[in-house]
Design a protein around this motif. Structure first.
Motif, PDB file in Angstrom:
ATOM      1  N   UNK A 170      -4.174   6.873   6.416  1.00 16.13           N
ATOM      2  CA  UNK A 170      -3.898   8.244   5.974  1.00 16.13           C
ATOM      3  C   UNK A 170      -3.886   9.153   7.199  1.00 16.13           C
ATOM      4  N   UNK A 171      -2.929  10.086   7.264  1.00 11.30           N
ATOM      5  CA  UNK A 171      -2.852  10.950   8.447  1.00 11.30           C
ATOM      6  C   UNK A 171      -4.099  11.813   8.674  1.00 11.30           C
ATOM      7  N   UNK A 172      -4.986  11.906   7.675  1.00 15.49           N
ATOM      8  CA  UNK A 172      -6.168  12.760   7.821  1.00 15.49           C
ATOM      9  C   UNK A 172      -7.378  12.063   8.420  1.00 15.49           C
ATOM     10  N   UNK A 173      -7.346  10.738   8.525  1.00 13.76           N
ATOM     11  CA  UNK A 173      -8.558  10.012   8.890  1.00 13.76           C
ATOM     12  C   UNK A 173      -8.472   9.412  10.295  1.00 13.76           C
ATOM     13  N   UNK A 195       0.832  -1.215   0.000  1.00 14.37           N
ATOM     14  CA  UNK A 195       0.000   0.000   0.000  1.00 14.37           C
ATOM     15  C   UNK A 195       0.858   1.253   0.000  1.00 14.37           C
ATOM     16  N   UNK A 196       2.120   1.095   0.319  1.00 14.48           N
ATOM     17  CA  UNK A 196       3.015   2.253   0.358  1.00 14.48           C
ATOM     18  C   UNK A 196       3.073   2.909  -1.025  1.00 14.48           C
ATOM     19  N   UNK A 197       3.036   4.242  -1.051  1.00 13.36           N
ATOM     20  CA  UNK A 197       3.186   4.948  -2.331  1.00 13.36           C
ATOM     21  C   UNK A 197       4.664   5.231  -2.575  1.00 13.36           C
ATOM     22  N   UNK A 198       4.989   5.546  -3.821  1.00 10.21           N
ATOM     23  CA  UNK A 198       6.362   5.950  -4.131  1.00 10.21           C
ATOM     24  C   UNK A 198       6.717   7.228  -3.366  1.00 10.21           C
ATOM     25  N   UNK A 199       5.747   8.106  -3.203  1.00 11.81           N
ATOM     26  CA  UNK A 199       5.989   9.334  -2.449  1.00 11.81           C
ATOM     27  C   UNK A 199       6.360   9.012  -0.995  1.00 11.81           C
ATOM     28  N   UNK A 201       2.925  16.549   4.979  1.00 10.48           N
ATOM     29  CA  UNK A 201       2.075  15.365   5.165  1.00 10.48           C
ATOM     30  C   UNK A 201       2.023  14.577   3.863  1.00 10.48           C
ATOM     31  N   UNK A 202       2.244  13.285   3.956  1.00  8.40           N
ATOM     32  CA  UNK A 202       2.211  12.400   2.783  1.00  8.40           C
ATOM     33  C   UNK A 202       0.947  11.549   2.875  1.00  8.40           C
ATOM     34  N   UNK A 203       0.035  11.662   1.906  1.00  8.18           N
ATOM     35  CA  UNK A 203      -1.219  10.912   2.000  1.00  8.18           C
ATOM     36  C   UNK A 203      -1.002   9.411   1.886  1.00  8.18           C
ATOM     37  N   UNK A 204      -1.916   8.646   2.461  1.00  7.14           N
ATOM     38  CA  UNK A 204      -1.790   7.186   2.421  1.00  7.14           C
ATOM     39  C   UNK A 204      -3.099   6.513   2.044  1.00  7.14           C
ATOM     40  N   UNK A 205      -2.993   5.224   1.717  1.00  7.01           N
ATOM     41  CA  UNK A 205      -4.183   4.408   1.435  1.00  7.01           C
ATOM     42  C   UNK A 205      -4.929   4.218   2.749  1.00  7.01           C
TER      43      UNK A 205
END
Lengths: 245, 245
Positions: free
Chosen positions: B112-115, B16-20, B134-138
Protein backbone atom coordinates in the motif's frame (compact mmCIF):
# COMPACT_ATOMS: atom_id res chain seq x y z
CA UNK A 1 -13.93 -32.00 4.98
CA UNK A 2 -15.82 -28.71 4.99
CA UNK A 3 -14.01 -25.52 4.06
CA UNK A 4 -14.60 -21.96 5.19
CA UNK A 5 -13.25 -18.86 3.44
CA UNK A 6 -13.00 -15.67 5.49
CA UNK A 7 -12.89 -13.00 2.81
CA UNK A 8 -11.82 -9.39 3.32
CA UNK A 9 -14.00 -7.33 0.98
CA UNK A 10 -12.56 -3.85 1.47
CA UNK A 11 -13.77 -0.68 3.11
CA UNK A 12 -16.96 -0.04 1.14
CA UNK A 13 -16.05 0.48 -2.51
CA UNK A 14 -16.99 -2.64 -4.53
CA UNK A 15 -13.79 -2.02 -6.50
CA UNK A 16 -11.73 -2.52 -3.33
CA UNK A 17 -12.35 -6.20 -3.91
CA UNK A 18 -9.22 -8.10 -4.94
CA UNK A 19 -9.08 -10.72 -7.68
CA UNK A 20 -8.25 -13.21 -4.94
CA UNK A 21 -11.44 -12.26 -3.06
CA UNK A 22 -13.54 -12.44 -6.24
CA UNK A 23 -12.18 -15.94 -6.94
CA UNK A 24 -12.94 -16.96 -3.35
CA UNK A 25 -16.53 -15.71 -3.76
CA UNK A 26 -16.76 -17.68 -7.00
CA UNK A 27 -15.61 -20.83 -5.17
CA UNK A 28 -18.27 -20.72 -2.45
CA UNK A 29 -21.36 -22.92 -2.28
CA UNK A 30 -22.93 -20.96 0.56
CA UNK A 31 -22.53 -17.51 2.11
CA UNK A 32 -23.28 -16.51 5.67
CA UNK A 33 -24.23 -12.84 6.09
CA UNK A 34 -24.48 -11.53 9.63
CA UNK A 35 -25.69 -7.96 9.79
CA UNK A 36 -26.28 -5.34 12.42
CA UNK A 37 -29.71 -3.75 12.73
CA UNK A 38 -29.27 -0.16 11.65
CA UNK A 39 -26.50 -0.63 9.12
CA UNK A 40 -28.28 -3.67 7.79
CA UNK A 41 -29.81 -2.45 4.57
CA UNK A 42 -26.80 -0.50 3.20
CA UNK A 43 -24.13 -2.99 4.19
CA UNK A 44 -26.17 -6.04 3.35
CA UNK A 45 -26.96 -4.68 -0.12
CA UNK A 46 -23.30 -4.17 -0.92
CA UNK A 47 -22.52 -7.74 0.00
CA UNK A 48 -25.46 -9.10 -1.98
CA UNK A 49 -24.22 -7.09 -4.97
CA UNK A 50 -20.71 -8.54 -4.64
CA UNK A 51 -22.06 -12.09 -4.42
CA UNK A 52 -24.29 -11.49 -7.45
CA UNK A 53 -21.33 -10.04 -9.39
CA UNK A 54 -18.79 -12.73 -8.57
CA UNK A 55 -20.60 -15.81 -7.23
CA UNK A 56 -21.04 -19.01 -9.22
CA UNK A 57 -24.71 -20.07 -9.27
CA UNK A 58 -26.25 -22.03 -7.79
CA UNK A 59 -25.21 -20.79 -4.35
CA UNK A 60 -27.07 -20.35 -1.09
CA UNK A 61 -27.20 -17.26 1.09
CA UNK A 62 -27.90 -17.64 4.80
CA UNK A 63 -28.75 -14.44 6.64
CA UNK A 64 -28.57 -14.07 10.40
CA UNK A 65 -29.07 -11.13 12.73
CA UNK A 66 -26.00 -9.97 14.57
CA UNK A 67 -26.40 -10.72 18.29
CA UNK A 68 -27.03 -7.59 20.36
CA UNK A 69 -24.00 -6.39 22.28
CA UNK A 70 -24.41 -4.89 25.73
CA UNK A 71 -23.26 -1.30 25.19
CA UNK A 72 -24.29 -0.14 28.69
CA UNK A 73 -21.71 -2.10 30.64
CA UNK A 74 -18.32 -0.52 31.39
CA UNK A 75 -16.78 -3.99 30.96
CA UNK A 76 -16.07 -3.51 27.26
CA UNK A 77 -13.85 -6.54 26.71
CA UNK A 78 -16.18 -8.88 28.60
CA UNK A 79 -19.19 -7.59 26.63
CA UNK A 80 -17.32 -8.17 23.36
CA UNK A 81 -16.38 -11.66 24.44
CA UNK A 82 -19.98 -12.56 25.30
CA UNK A 83 -21.13 -11.19 21.96
CA UNK A 84 -18.36 -13.07 20.16
CA UNK A 85 -19.43 -16.36 21.73
CA UNK A 86 -22.91 -15.78 20.38
CA UNK A 87 -21.46 -15.13 16.95
CA UNK A 88 -19.43 -18.32 17.30
CA UNK A 89 -22.71 -20.21 17.77
CA UNK A 90 -23.99 -18.71 14.50
CA UNK A 91 -20.82 -19.77 12.66
CA UNK A 92 -21.02 -23.23 14.21
CA UNK A 93 -24.63 -23.69 13.05
CA UNK A 94 -23.64 -22.54 9.56
CA UNK A 95 -20.77 -25.02 9.29
CA UNK A 96 -22.73 -27.86 10.87
CA UNK A 97 -26.17 -27.42 9.27
CA UNK A 98 -25.65 -25.47 6.05
CA UNK A 99 -22.50 -27.01 4.60
CA UNK A 100 -22.27 -30.57 3.31
CA UNK A 101 -18.97 -32.44 3.36
CA UNK A 102 -16.72 -31.19 0.58
CA UNK A 103 -18.57 -27.87 0.34
CA UNK A 104 -17.13 -24.40 0.75
CA UNK A 105 -18.74 -21.67 2.83
CA UNK A 106 -17.80 -18.00 2.82
CA UNK A 107 -17.93 -15.17 5.33
CA UNK A 108 -17.59 -11.67 3.87
CA UNK A 109 -15.76 -9.33 6.23
CA UNK A 110 -15.54 -5.53 5.84
CA UNK A 111 -12.00 -4.26 5.47
CA UNK A 112 -9.46 -6.90 6.39
CA UNK A 113 -10.26 -9.88 8.63
CA UNK A 114 -7.17 -9.06 10.74
CA UNK A 115 -8.11 -5.55 11.85
CA UNK A 116 -10.54 -5.14 14.77
CA UNK A 117 -12.75 -7.89 13.48
CA UNK A 118 -13.98 -10.73 15.65
CA UNK A 119 -14.55 -13.40 13.00
CA UNK A 120 -11.24 -15.25 13.40
CA UNK A 121 -11.43 -15.23 17.20
CA UNK A 122 -15.04 -16.46 17.08
CA UNK A 123 -14.12 -19.27 14.68
CA UNK A 124 -11.42 -20.39 17.11
CA UNK A 125 -14.20 -21.09 19.63
CA UNK A 126 -16.36 -23.33 17.47
CA UNK A 127 -16.61 -27.01 17.82
CA UNK A 128 -17.06 -28.18 14.21
CA UNK A 129 -14.50 -29.80 11.93
CA UNK A 130 -13.47 -27.59 9.05
CA UNK A 131 -10.51 -26.16 7.19
CA UNK A 132 -10.30 -22.42 6.77
CA UNK A 133 -8.46 -19.85 4.73
CA UNK A 134 -8.24 -16.07 5.14
CA UNK A 135 -8.25 -13.65 2.19
CA UNK A 136 -6.73 -10.23 3.00
CA UNK A 137 -8.70 -7.09 2.20
CA UNK A 138 -8.25 -3.34 1.79
CA UNK A 139 -8.49 -1.88 5.28
CA UNK A 140 -10.30 1.35 6.09
CA UNK A 141 -6.80 2.48 7.16
CA UNK A 142 -5.42 2.14 3.63
CA UNK A 143 -8.61 3.65 2.20
CA UNK A 144 -8.29 6.63 4.57
CA UNK A 145 -4.67 7.44 3.83
CA UNK A 146 -5.16 6.90 0.09
CA UNK A 147 -8.09 9.33 -0.04
CA UNK A 148 -6.11 11.91 1.94
CA UNK A 149 -3.01 11.09 -0.12
CA UNK A 150 -0.83 10.86 2.99
CA UNK A 151 1.40 8.13 4.35
CA UNK A 152 0.29 6.13 7.36
CA UNK A 153 3.94 5.99 8.38
CA UNK A 154 6.85 8.40 8.15
CA UNK A 155 10.49 7.44 7.50
CA UNK A 156 11.81 5.21 10.26
CA UNK A 157 8.98 6.11 12.65
CA UNK A 158 6.29 3.98 14.27
CA UNK A 159 2.53 4.29 13.96
CA UNK A 160 0.20 3.13 16.69
CA UNK A 161 -3.21 1.70 15.81
CA UNK A 162 -5.65 1.99 18.67
CA UNK A 163 -9.26 2.53 19.69
CA UNK A 164 -11.13 5.71 20.57
CA UNK A 165 -11.58 4.38 24.07
CA UNK A 166 -7.84 4.01 24.54
CA UNK A 167 -7.04 7.35 22.96
CA UNK A 168 -9.40 9.00 25.45
CA UNK A 169 -7.76 7.16 28.35
CA UNK A 170 -4.09 7.35 27.32
CA UNK A 171 -3.79 10.28 24.90
CA UNK A 172 -1.69 9.90 21.77
CA UNK A 173 1.03 7.33 22.47
CA UNK A 174 3.06 8.22 19.36
CA UNK A 175 3.51 11.08 16.89
CA UNK A 176 1.33 9.10 14.46
CA UNK A 177 -1.77 7.37 15.81
CA UNK A 178 -4.48 5.72 13.76
CA UNK A 179 -7.76 5.53 15.66
CA UNK A 180 -10.66 3.17 14.97
CA UNK A 181 -13.98 2.57 16.71
CA UNK A 182 -14.28 6.04 18.21
CA UNK A 183 -17.90 6.91 18.92
CA UNK A 184 -17.01 9.87 21.13
CA UNK A 185 -14.78 12.22 19.09
CA UNK A 186 -11.93 11.53 21.49
CA UNK A 187 -9.45 13.38 19.28
CA UNK A 188 -10.72 16.77 20.42
CA UNK A 189 -9.79 16.34 24.05
CA UNK A 190 -6.85 13.99 23.60
CA UNK A 191 -4.83 15.56 20.80
CA UNK A 192 -5.65 19.26 20.34
CA UNK A 193 -2.18 20.01 18.93
CA UNK A 194 -2.21 17.28 16.28
CA UNK A 195 -3.20 17.34 12.64
CA UNK A 196 -6.14 15.04 11.89
CA UNK A 197 -7.06 13.16 8.70
CA UNK A 198 -10.62 11.97 9.22
CA UNK A 199 -12.86 9.92 6.92
CA UNK A 200 -16.27 8.25 7.08
CA UNK A 201 -18.02 5.77 4.74
CA UNK A 202 -14.69 5.52 2.90
CA UNK A 203 -14.95 4.40 -0.70
CA UNK A 204 -18.74 4.80 -0.83
CA UNK A 205 -20.89 7.53 -2.41
CA UNK A 206 -21.46 8.87 1.14
CA UNK A 207 -17.73 9.33 1.79
CA UNK A 208 -16.80 12.37 3.91
CA UNK A 209 -13.20 13.58 4.27
CA UNK A 210 -12.04 16.32 6.63
CA UNK A 211 -8.47 17.23 7.52
CA UNK A 212 -6.64 20.01 9.32
CA UNK A 213 -5.34 20.96 12.76
CA UNK A 214 -7.57 19.31 15.39
CA UNK A 215 -8.10 22.68 17.04
CA UNK A 216 -9.54 24.06 13.80
CA UNK A 217 -11.57 21.15 12.42
CA UNK A 218 -12.80 19.30 15.53
CA UNK A 219 -16.16 21.06 15.44
CA UNK A 220 -16.59 20.36 11.73
CA UNK A 221 -15.90 16.67 12.26
CA UNK A 222 -18.23 16.51 15.25
CA UNK A 223 -21.02 18.15 13.25
CA UNK A 224 -20.44 16.06 10.11
CA UNK A 225 -20.38 12.91 12.19
CA UNK A 226 -23.57 13.66 14.10
CA UNK A 227 -25.37 14.73 10.95
CA UNK A 228 -24.36 11.67 8.93
CA UNK A 229 -25.13 9.32 11.79
CA UNK A 230 -28.61 10.81 12.20
CA UNK A 231 -29.30 10.70 8.48
CA UNK A 232 -28.05 7.17 7.76
CA UNK A 233 -28.58 5.55 11.17
CA UNK A 234 -25.02 4.25 11.35
CA UNK A 235 -21.48 5.44 10.71
CA UNK A 236 -18.10 3.83 10.07
CA UNK A 237 -15.22 6.28 10.42
CA UNK A 238 -11.55 6.32 11.25
CA UNK A 239 -8.78 8.87 11.53
CA UNK A 240 -5.04 9.46 11.62
CA UNK A 241 -3.59 11.86 14.19
CA UNK A 242 -0.20 13.27 13.27
CA UNK A 243 2.08 15.49 15.33
CA UNK A 244 3.97 17.65 12.84
CA UNK A 245 7.66 18.19 13.54
CA UNK B 1 -3.34 19.02 -16.73
CA UNK B 2 -1.25 15.87 -16.24
CA UNK B 3 -2.45 13.16 -13.91
CA UNK B 4 -0.50 10.67 -11.85
CA UNK B 5 -1.92 7.50 -10.29
CA UNK B 6 -0.03 5.97 -7.37
CA UNK B 7 -1.30 2.42 -7.37
CA UNK B 8 -0.92 -0.06 -4.52
CA UNK B 9 -0.45 -3.47 -6.16
CA UNK B 10 -0.37 -5.76 -3.13
CA UNK B 11 2.27 -7.79 -1.41
CA UNK B 12 3.40 -10.06 -4.25
CA UNK B 13 0.44 -12.18 -5.36
CA UNK B 14 -0.92 -10.86 -8.69
CA UNK B 15 -4.38 -11.68 -7.31
CA UNK B 16 -3.85 -9.15 -4.50
CA UNK B 17 -4.63 -6.55 -7.13
CA UNK B 18 -7.98 -4.82 -6.57
CA UNK B 19 -10.46 -4.05 -9.32
CA UNK B 20 -9.80 -0.38 -8.59
CA UNK B 21 -6.07 -0.89 -9.19
CA UNK B 22 -6.72 -2.87 -12.39
CA UNK B 23 -8.92 -0.03 -13.68
CA UNK B 24 -6.22 2.49 -12.78
CA UNK B 25 -3.66 0.44 -14.72
CA UNK B 26 -6.09 0.34 -17.65
CA UNK B 27 -6.40 4.15 -17.51
CA UNK B 28 -2.66 4.88 -17.75
CA UNK B 29 -0.84 6.10 -20.87
CA UNK B 30 2.61 5.59 -19.35
CA UNK B 31 4.11 3.62 -16.48
CA UNK B 32 7.23 4.47 -14.54
CA UNK B 33 9.00 1.45 -13.04
CA UNK B 34 11.84 2.14 -10.63
CA UNK B 35 13.60 -1.00 -9.50
CA UNK B 36 16.35 -1.92 -7.12
CA UNK B 37 19.37 -3.82 -8.43
CA UNK B 38 19.19 -7.23 -6.82
CA UNK B 39 15.43 -7.57 -6.60
CA UNK B 40 15.10 -6.17 -10.08
CA UNK B 41 14.30 -9.18 -12.19
CA UNK B 42 11.69 -10.81 -9.93
CA UNK B 43 9.88 -7.65 -8.91
CA UNK B 44 10.09 -6.03 -12.30
CA UNK B 45 8.65 -9.12 -13.98
CA UNK B 46 5.61 -9.13 -11.71
CA UNK B 47 4.89 -5.52 -12.56
CA UNK B 48 5.37 -6.10 -16.28
CA UNK B 49 2.95 -9.02 -16.03
CA UNK B 50 0.34 -6.86 -14.28
CA UNK B 51 0.66 -4.14 -16.89
CA UNK B 52 0.36 -6.70 -19.68
CA UNK B 53 -2.71 -8.23 -18.03
CA UNK B 54 -4.57 -5.00 -17.27
CA UNK B 55 -3.09 -2.18 -19.33
CA UNK B 56 -4.81 -0.67 -22.35
CA UNK B 57 -2.46 -0.63 -25.37
CA UNK B 58 -0.82 1.42 -26.61
CA UNK B 59 1.00 2.40 -23.43
CA UNK B 60 4.58 3.30 -22.68
CA UNK B 61 6.81 1.83 -19.99
CA UNK B 62 9.69 3.92 -18.66
CA UNK B 63 12.23 2.04 -16.57
CA UNK B 64 14.70 3.71 -14.24
CA UNK B 65 17.25 2.36 -11.80
CA UNK B 66 16.55 3.05 -8.17
CA UNK B 67 19.15 5.50 -6.80
CA UNK B 68 21.67 3.82 -4.50
CA UNK B 69 21.05 4.49 -0.84
CA UNK B 70 23.96 4.92 1.53
CA UNK B 71 23.59 1.93 3.84
CA UNK B 72 26.89 2.51 5.62
CA UNK B 73 25.95 5.73 7.41
CA UNK B 74 24.38 5.56 10.87
CA UNK B 75 22.24 8.58 9.88
CA UNK B 76 19.36 6.45 8.61
CA UNK B 77 16.75 9.17 8.23
CA UNK B 78 19.15 11.56 6.49
CA UNK B 79 20.26 8.80 4.09
CA UNK B 80 16.63 8.01 3.27
CA UNK B 81 15.90 11.69 2.68
CA UNK B 82 18.82 12.06 0.28
CA UNK B 83 17.73 8.96 -1.57
CA UNK B 84 14.16 10.21 -1.67
CA UNK B 85 15.21 13.49 -3.24
CA UNK B 86 16.93 11.54 -5.99
CA UNK B 87 13.76 9.56 -6.54
CA UNK B 88 11.83 12.83 -6.63
CA UNK B 89 14.04 13.90 -9.55
CA UNK B 90 13.12 10.70 -11.39
CA UNK B 91 9.42 11.34 -10.82
CA UNK B 92 9.80 14.95 -11.90
CA UNK B 93 11.50 13.91 -15.15
CA UNK B 94 8.73 11.39 -15.79
CA UNK B 95 5.94 13.93 -15.31
CA UNK B 96 7.78 16.66 -17.22
CA UNK B 97 9.24 14.70 -20.14
CA UNK B 98 7.19 11.54 -20.52
CA UNK B 99 3.63 12.75 -20.01
CA UNK B 100 1.82 15.09 -22.39
CA UNK B 101 -0.92 17.38 -21.13
CA UNK B 102 -4.10 15.43 -20.51
CA UNK B 103 -2.19 12.16 -20.15
CA UNK B 104 -2.18 9.82 -17.18
CA UNK B 105 0.96 8.29 -15.71
CA UNK B 106 1.09 5.46 -13.21
CA UNK B 107 3.49 4.39 -10.47
CA UNK B 108 3.07 0.83 -9.23
CA UNK B 109 3.85 0.52 -5.52
CA UNK B 110 4.29 -2.76 -3.63
CA UNK B 111 1.80 -3.23 -0.82
CA UNK B 112 0.00 0.00 0.00
CA UNK B 113 1.39 3.44 -0.86
CA UNK B 114 0.79 4.56 2.75
CA UNK B 115 2.96 2.01 4.53
CA UNK B 116 6.73 2.62 4.73
CA UNK B 117 6.85 3.74 1.13
CA UNK B 118 8.53 6.93 0.02
CA UNK B 119 6.59 7.65 -3.17
CA UNK B 120 4.08 10.13 -1.71
CA UNK B 121 6.76 12.02 0.22
CA UNK B 122 8.97 12.18 -2.87
CA UNK B 123 6.09 13.46 -5.01
CA UNK B 124 5.54 16.25 -2.48
CA UNK B 125 9.04 17.50 -3.34
CA UNK B 126 8.64 17.75 -7.08
CA UNK B 127 8.20 20.92 -8.98
CA UNK B 128 5.88 19.91 -11.82
CA UNK B 129 2.17 20.64 -12.17
CA UNK B 130 0.03 17.56 -11.91
CA UNK B 131 -3.01 16.08 -10.21
CA UNK B 132 -2.60 12.82 -8.38
CA UNK B 133 -4.69 10.06 -6.92
CA UNK B 134 -3.75 7.19 -4.61
CA UNK B 135 -5.16 3.67 -4.96
CA UNK B 136 -4.94 1.61 -1.76
CA UNK B 137 -3.37 -1.84 -1.85
CA UNK B 138 -3.13 -5.06 0.16
CA UNK B 139 -0.31 -4.52 2.64
CA UNK B 140 2.25 -7.15 3.55
CA UNK B 141 0.72 -6.77 7.02
CA UNK B 142 -2.70 -8.00 5.86
CA UNK B 143 -1.03 -10.70 3.76
CA UNK B 144 0.99 -11.86 6.78
CA UNK B 145 -1.91 -12.11 9.21
CA UNK B 146 -4.18 -13.71 6.58
CA UNK B 147 -1.63 -16.43 5.81
CA UNK B 148 -1.14 -17.10 9.53
CA UNK B 149 -4.91 -16.79 10.06
CA UNK B 150 -4.46 -14.52 13.08
CA UNK B 151 -5.75 -11.06 13.87
CA UNK B 152 -3.39 -8.10 13.73
CA UNK B 153 -5.35 -6.64 16.63
CA UNK B 154 -7.03 -8.11 19.70
CA UNK B 155 -10.28 -6.84 21.26
CA UNK B 156 -9.89 -3.27 22.47
CA UNK B 157 -6.08 -3.41 22.35
CA UNK B 158 -3.58 -1.41 20.33
CA UNK B 159 -1.02 -2.66 17.84
CA UNK B 160 2.20 -0.82 17.16
CA UNK B 161 3.73 -0.85 13.69
CA UNK B 162 7.43 -0.16 13.76
CA UNK B 163 10.80 -0.90 12.19
CA UNK B 164 13.42 -3.48 13.05
CA UNK B 165 15.78 -0.67 13.95
CA UNK B 166 13.33 0.73 16.52
CA UNK B 167 12.49 -2.67 17.91
CA UNK B 168 16.18 -3.27 18.53
CA UNK B 169 16.52 0.11 20.24
CA UNK B 170 13.27 0.24 22.22
CA UNK B 171 12.10 -3.36 22.64
CA UNK B 172 8.43 -4.21 22.15
CA UNK B 173 6.38 -1.10 23.00
CA UNK B 174 3.06 -3.00 23.14
CA UNK B 175 1.75 -6.54 23.58
CA UNK B 176 1.25 -6.64 19.79
CA UNK B 177 3.97 -5.21 17.57
CA UNK B 178 4.18 -5.51 13.80
CA UNK B 179 7.73 -5.10 12.55
CA UNK B 180 8.82 -4.16 9.03
CA UNK B 181 12.20 -3.51 7.46
CA UNK B 182 14.19 -5.67 9.86
CA UNK B 183 17.44 -6.83 8.29
CA UNK B 184 18.93 -7.93 11.61
CA UNK B 185 16.52 -10.43 13.21
CA UNK B 186 15.92 -7.98 16.04
CA UNK B 187 13.10 -10.11 17.46
CA UNK B 188 15.51 -12.60 18.97
CA UNK B 189 17.17 -10.16 21.34
CA UNK B 190 14.25 -7.80 21.82
CA UNK B 191 11.31 -10.10 22.47
CA UNK B 192 12.41 -13.58 23.56
CA UNK B 193 9.16 -14.15 25.51
CA UNK B 194 6.81 -13.27 22.65
CA UNK B 195 5.10 -15.40 20.07
CA UNK B 196 6.19 -14.54 16.51
CA UNK B 197 4.31 -14.85 13.21
CA UNK B 198 6.92 -14.38 10.50
CA UNK B 199 6.55 -14.38 6.73
CA UNK B 200 8.72 -13.68 3.68
CA UNK B 201 7.85 -13.23 -0.03
CA UNK B 202 4.20 -13.24 1.06
CA UNK B 203 1.74 -14.24 -1.63
CA UNK B 204 4.45 -15.47 -4.01
CA UNK B 205 5.52 -19.02 -4.88
CA UNK B 206 8.59 -18.42 -2.66
CA UNK B 207 6.48 -17.64 0.42
CA UNK B 208 7.90 -18.84 3.74
CA UNK B 209 5.85 -18.86 6.96
CA UNK B 210 7.19 -19.64 10.42
CA UNK B 211 5.43 -19.13 13.75
CA UNK B 212 5.96 -20.08 17.36
CA UNK B 213 7.52 -18.82 20.57
CA UNK B 214 10.50 -16.61 19.67
CA UNK B 215 12.73 -18.64 21.95
CA UNK B 216 11.90 -21.80 19.96
CA UNK B 217 11.79 -20.55 16.36
CA UNK B 218 14.33 -17.69 16.27
CA UNK B 219 17.05 -19.95 14.89
CA UNK B 220 14.72 -21.38 12.25
CA UNK B 221 13.77 -17.90 11.08
CA UNK B 222 17.39 -16.74 11.05
CA UNK B 223 18.41 -19.75 8.97
CA UNK B 224 15.43 -19.52 6.58
CA UNK B 225 16.07 -15.82 6.11
CA UNK B 226 19.79 -16.18 5.43
CA UNK B 227 19.22 -19.08 3.07
CA UNK B 228 16.48 -17.37 1.07
CA UNK B 229 18.40 -14.13 0.88
CA UNK B 230 21.49 -15.92 -0.42
CA UNK B 231 19.48 -17.91 -2.94
CA UNK B 232 17.34 -15.07 -4.33
CA UNK B 233 19.60 -12.10 -3.68
CA UNK B 234 16.90 -10.12 -1.87
CA UNK B 235 14.21 -10.64 0.74
CA UNK B 236 11.02 -8.90 1.81
CA UNK B 237 9.73 -10.10 5.16
CA UNK B 238 7.68 -8.89 8.08
CA UNK B 239 6.44 -10.24 11.39
CA UNK B 240 3.99 -9.84 14.22
CA UNK B 241 5.20 -10.17 17.81
CA UNK B 242 2.47 -11.06 20.30
CA UNK B 243 2.71 -11.32 24.06
CA UNK B 244 0.23 -13.98 25.09
CA UNK B 245 -1.84 -13.26 28.22
Amino acid sequence: MKRLLIIGIGAGDPDHLTFQAAKAIAAADAFLLVDKGTAKSDLSRLRHDMIAAHGTPPYRIVEEDDPERDRTTPAYTAAVETWRSRRAEIYERFVRDELADGETGALLVWGDPGVYDSTLAALAEIDAEFEHEVIPGITSIAALTARHRVGLTRVGRPVHITTGRRLAAEGPTADDVLVMLDAHNSFAGAAPGHHIYWGAYLGTPDEILISGPVSEVADDIRAARADARARKGWIMDTYLLRRED
